[in-house]
Design a protein around this motif. Structure first.
Motif, PDB file in Angstrom:
ATOM      1  N   ASN A 125       0.822  -1.212   0.000  1.00 45.98           N
ATOM      2  CA  ASN A 125       0.000   0.000   0.000  1.00 45.98           C
ATOM      3  C   ASN A 125       0.856   1.262   0.000  1.00 45.98           C
ATOM      4  N   PRO A 126       0.273   2.406  -0.408  1.00 41.85           N
ATOM      5  CA  PRO A 126       0.988   3.681  -0.313  1.00 41.85           C
ATOM      6  C   PRO A 126       1.394   3.951   1.144  1.00 41.85           C
ATOM      7  N   PRO A 127       2.499   4.649   1.350  1.00 43.89           N
ATOM      8  CA  PRO A 127       3.139   5.579   0.431  1.00 43.89           C
ATOM      9  C   PRO A 127       4.053   4.929  -0.595  1.00 43.89           C
ATOM     10  N   CYS A 128       4.254   3.622  -0.530  1.00 41.91           N
ATOM     11  CA  CYS A 128       5.039   2.953  -1.561  1.00 41.91           C
ATOM     12  C   CYS A 128       4.167   2.789  -2.796  1.00 41.91           C
ATOM     13  N   GLY A 129       4.783   2.432  -3.923  1.00 38.24           N
ATOM     14  CA  GLY A 129       4.008   2.182  -5.125  1.00 38.24           C
ATOM     15  C   GLY A 129       3.031   1.039  -4.882  1.00 38.24           C
ATOM     16  N   ALA A 130       1.733   1.291  -4.972  1.00 41.51           N
ATOM     17  CA  ALA A 130       0.722   0.256  -4.724  1.00 41.51           C
ATOM     18  C   ALA A 130       0.905  -0.887  -5.711  1.00 41.51           C
TER      19      ALA A 130
END
Length: 143
Positions: free
Chosen positions: A63-68
């Motif tokens: 999940n965000p904040p990383c690339g979903a």
């Protein structure tokens, strides 16, 4: 026959089951080879796993904040609760580095916690980027 009773055989230890949904946190640490720039970020997510004997499979969601993203995972659990998990990894929420596509994580399992680690070298596109070393530490708690 000496007439003395014989002790029942000791059962082999069985591994803890990974079946279920796990709330996960992926700590990603990186170092850019060209200049030593280093940093870290954390990606929340979930894993849903099913187990048959000593093997398991399922999927992970980042999940965000990383690339979903989501990807398939598979692995094994040993009777001593050592875990090997194969899957991808998270893409940073910013910057040019890609997500790793084939990582082997190793670590340990308890009744309600999993902790595994993997490492990868990734070539990140862009001027001044190049090769980066990444360490991925996944900690999960069974729901």
């Amino acid at each position: 026959d000496s007439g003395s009773p014989t002790a029942p055989p000791t059962p082999a230890p069985s591994a803890i089951s990974v079946t279920g949904t796990w709330n996960t946190s992926v700590l990603v640490q990186f170092r850019r080879n060209v200049d030593g720039y280093a940093g870290s970020f954390t990606c929340p997510g979930q894993m849903t796993l099913t187990q048959t004997g000593g093997t398991f499979r399922g999927f992970a969601v980042i999940n965000p904040p990383c690339g979903a993203s989501s990807f398939d995972v598979s692995g094994t659990v040993q009777p001593n609760n050592e875990v090997t998990l194969t899957g991808a990894g998270p893409r940073p929420g910013a910057g040019p580095c890609p997500a790793p596509t084939n990582l082997t994580y190793t670590g340990l399992l308890t009744a309600n916690q999993i902790s595994v680690h993997a490492a990868a070298n990734l070539d990140c596109p862009g001027e001044g980027e190049g090769m980066h070393h990444f360490d991925y530490v996944v900690t999960g708690f069974k729901r």
